[in-house]
Scaffold this motif. Structure first.
Motif, mmCIF file in Angstrom:
data_model
loop_
_atom_site.group_PDB
_atom_site.id
_atom_site.type_symbol
_atom_site.label_atom_id
_atom_site.label_comp_id
_atom_site.label_asym_id
_atom_site.label_seq_id
_atom_site.Cartn_x
_atom_site.Cartn_y
_atom_site.Cartn_z
ATOM 1 N N ALA A 91 0.819 -1.204 0.000
ATOM 2 C CA ALA A 91 0.000 0.000 0.000
ATOM 3 C C ALA A 91 0.856 1.257 0.000
ATOM 4 O O ALA A 91 0.545 2.234 -0.692
ATOM 5 C CB ALA A 91 -0.932 -0.009 1.212
ATOM 6 N N THR A 92 1.941 1.259 0.775
ATOM 7 C CA THR A 92 2.830 2.424 0.798
ATOM 8 C C THR A 92 3.464 2.654 -0.565
ATOM 9 O O THR A 92 3.562 3.799 -1.033
ATOM 10 C CB THR A 92 3.920 2.240 1.863
ATOM 11 O OG1 THR A 92 3.313 2.030 3.143
ATOM 12 C CG2 THR A 92 4.818 3.464 1.942
ATOM 13 N N LEU A 93 3.873 1.581 -1.221
ATOM 14 C CA LEU A 93 4.482 1.707 -2.547
ATOM 15 C C LEU A 93 3.474 2.219 -3.570
ATOM 16 O O LEU A 93 3.795 3.085 -4.400
ATOM 17 C CB LEU A 93 5.051 0.360 -2.981
ATOM 18 C CG LEU A 93 5.867 0.350 -4.278
ATOM 19 C CD1 LEU A 93 7.084 1.261 -4.152
ATOM 20 C CD2 LEU A 93 6.302 -1.062 -4.625
ATOM 21 N N ILE A 94 2.243 1.715 -3.509
ATOM 22 C CA ILE A 94 1.212 2.182 -4.444
ATOM 23 C C ILE A 94 0.941 3.667 -4.244
ATOM 24 O O ILE A 94 0.867 4.448 -5.204
ATOM 25 C CB ILE A 94 -0.075 1.364 -4.266
ATOM 26 C CG1 ILE A 94 0.123 -0.066 -4.766
ATOM 27 C CG2 ILE A 94 -1.247 2.012 -5.014
ATOM 28 C CD1 ILE A 94 -1.047 -0.985 -4.483
ATOM 29 N N GLY A 95 0.781 4.083 -2.989
ATOM 30 C CA GLY A 95 0.531 5.488 -2.716
ATOM 31 C C GLY A 95 1.666 6.379 -3.171
ATOM 32 O O GLY A 95 1.430 7.469 -3.724
ATOM 33 N N ALA A 96 2.913 5.936 -2.960
ATOM 34 C CA ALA A 96 4.061 6.740 -3.362
ATOM 35 C C ALA A 96 4.144 6.864 -4.884
ATOM 36 O O ALA A 96 4.417 7.945 -5.416
ATOM 37 C CB ALA A 96 5.344 6.132 -2.808
ATOM 38 N N VAL A 97 3.902 5.759 -5.600
ATOM 39 C CA VAL A 97 3.984 5.792 -7.066
ATOM 40 C C VAL A 97 2.881 6.668 -7.649
ATOM 41 O O VAL A 97 3.135 7.521 -8.518
ATOM 42 C CB VAL A 97 3.914 4.360 -7.630
ATOM 43 C CG1 VAL A 97 3.768 4.388 -9.149
ATOM 44 C CG2 VAL A 97 5.156 3.578 -7.239
ATOM 45 N N THR A 207 8.493 6.425 4.915
ATOM 46 C CA THR A 207 8.703 5.851 6.247
ATOM 47 C C THR A 207 7.729 6.437 7.263
ATOM 48 O O THR A 207 7.367 5.766 8.237
ATOM 49 C CB THR A 207 10.143 6.103 6.717
ATOM 50 O OG1 THR A 207 10.397 7.516 6.805
ATOM 51 C CG2 THR A 207 11.146 5.491 5.756
ATOM 52 N N LEU A 208 7.317 7.674 7.059
ATOM 53 C CA LEU A 208 6.346 8.279 7.973
ATOM 54 C C LEU A 208 4.925 7.811 7.689
ATOM 55 O O LEU A 208 4.084 7.775 8.594
ATOM 56 C CB LEU A 208 6.423 9.806 7.878
ATOM 57 C CG LEU A 208 7.764 10.426 8.293
ATOM 58 C CD1 LEU A 208 7.743 11.933 8.098
ATOM 59 C CD2 LEU A 208 8.097 10.075 9.741
ATOM 60 N N ALA A 209 4.622 7.459 6.437
ATOM 61 C CA ALA A 209 3.290 6.967 6.093
ATOM 62 C C ALA A 209 3.129 5.483 6.389
ATOM 63 O O ALA A 209 1.996 5.011 6.576
ATOM 64 C CB ALA A 209 3.011 7.221 4.609
ATOM 65 N N PHE A 210 4.231 4.750 6.451
ATOM 66 C CA PHE A 210 4.179 3.302 6.665
ATOM 67 C C PHE A 210 3.447 2.929 7.957
ATOM 68 O O PHE A 210 2.555 2.055 7.937
ATOM 69 C CB PHE A 210 5.597 2.729 6.656
ATOM 70 C CG PHE A 210 5.661 1.233 6.679
ATOM 71 C CD1 PHE A 210 5.565 0.509 5.508
ATOM 72 C CD2 PHE A 210 5.817 0.547 7.873
ATOM 73 C CE1 PHE A 210 5.623 -0.880 5.518
ATOM 74 C CE2 PHE A 210 5.881 -0.825 7.901
ATOM 75 C CZ PHE A 210 5.780 -1.543 6.724
#
Length: 282
Positions: A91-97, A207-210
């Protein structure tokens, strides 16, 4: 003579050392879950239902006790860690991309495209995500893929705002203009020169959103809208354990402790990385 600030900061703070060690342990457990798990996480042992952990009257057969169906809590905890980390990473990777891509689009195509992206950012920020998640999961049903993609849309606007602002700032600097004059295309400038220069800030934001994703997954699973049986996650373990809080608190306390320590570790590591990578704080 006093040493420069960076020279004085030797070694890692104790909290950061703990965070790195704990996250390394969690990652190792997630990767080797099938190896280190003493039992299958769905295996039943009805003769040992609600058996206490070792040290509280239990035996070494079940180090952290068993739940209401006689399933080994340690085995379920190990597999729950793998599931929760998989969901949080995805989920963190999807949001970042998604956020970074839209932010770079807004920085590259000013005018109508930028206004559309900013309007979408404002709309997403104003919409209560928990209510949206409840509505989507209740209407479309629950699947792991849908659940991860839905969590990936949490706080994507944060990355979009950061990427847009940093890309506009970087694009106005001399190195970007020089590359353009050498004949590089706009996307080459963005991807090969601007993005690497803003990557450190985006990584810190991840790292803060994780930990937010971990807590959100735990909350939705606690409500029964997250990971569905027979799969298990930290939040679903807490949800099932709440009914036995007075009789068998170990069912709830062990996954709750893992959630607290993991989110604390990621937050501490993110704060430390921000202090190390942000040149404006020197």
């Amino acid at each position: 003579m006093l040493a420069p600030p960076r020279a004085r900061r030797q070694g890692l703070p104790p909290l950061v050392l703990f965070a790195v060690g704990w996250l390394g342990l969690m990652l190792g457990v997630a990767l080797l879950a099938n190896v280190v798990s003493p039992y299958a996480y769905t295996a039943l042992d009805l003769r040992n239902r609600l058996s206490p952990p070792i040290g509280f009257g239990g035996t070494t057969a079940h180090w952290l006790g068993t739940d209401e169906l006689g399933r080994d809590v340690l085995s379920r905890l190990i597999h729950s860690i793998r599931m929760s980390l998989l969901i949080a990473f995805g989920a963190t990777l999807i949001g970042a991309v998604v956020g970074t891509t839209l932010g770079l689009l807004a920085a590259q195509f000013r005018g109508l495209v930028e206004q559309a992206v900013l309007a979408l950012v404002d709309f997403s920020a104003s919409l209560p995500f928990l209510i949206l998640a409840l509505a989507v999961l209740a209407f479309f049903g629950n699947s792991l893929t849908l659940f991860v993609c839905l969590l990936g849309l949490h706080a994507w606007e944060r990355y979009a705002r950061i990427a847009r602002g940093l890309a506009i700032s970087a694009g106005a600097q001399g190195y970007a203009a020089a590359v353009r004059q050498l004949g590089a295309s706009a996307w080459r400038v963005q991807l090969r020169h601007v993005l690497p220069n803003i990557a450190s800030t985006l990584i810190v934001s991840m790292t803060l959103a994780f930990p937010e994703i971990i807590l959100l997954e735990s909350g939705l699973s606690f409500l029964g809208l997250g990971v569905q049986p027979p799969a298990t996650s930290l939040g679903s373990m807490v949800g099932y354990g709440r009914e036995y809080l007075s009789r068998a608190p170990w069912i709830l306390l062990s996954p709750a402790a893992v959630i607290v320590l993991t989110t604390l570790s990621v937050s501490a590591l993110g704060d430390w990385l921000r202090d190390r990578l942000d040149p404006s704080l020197d």
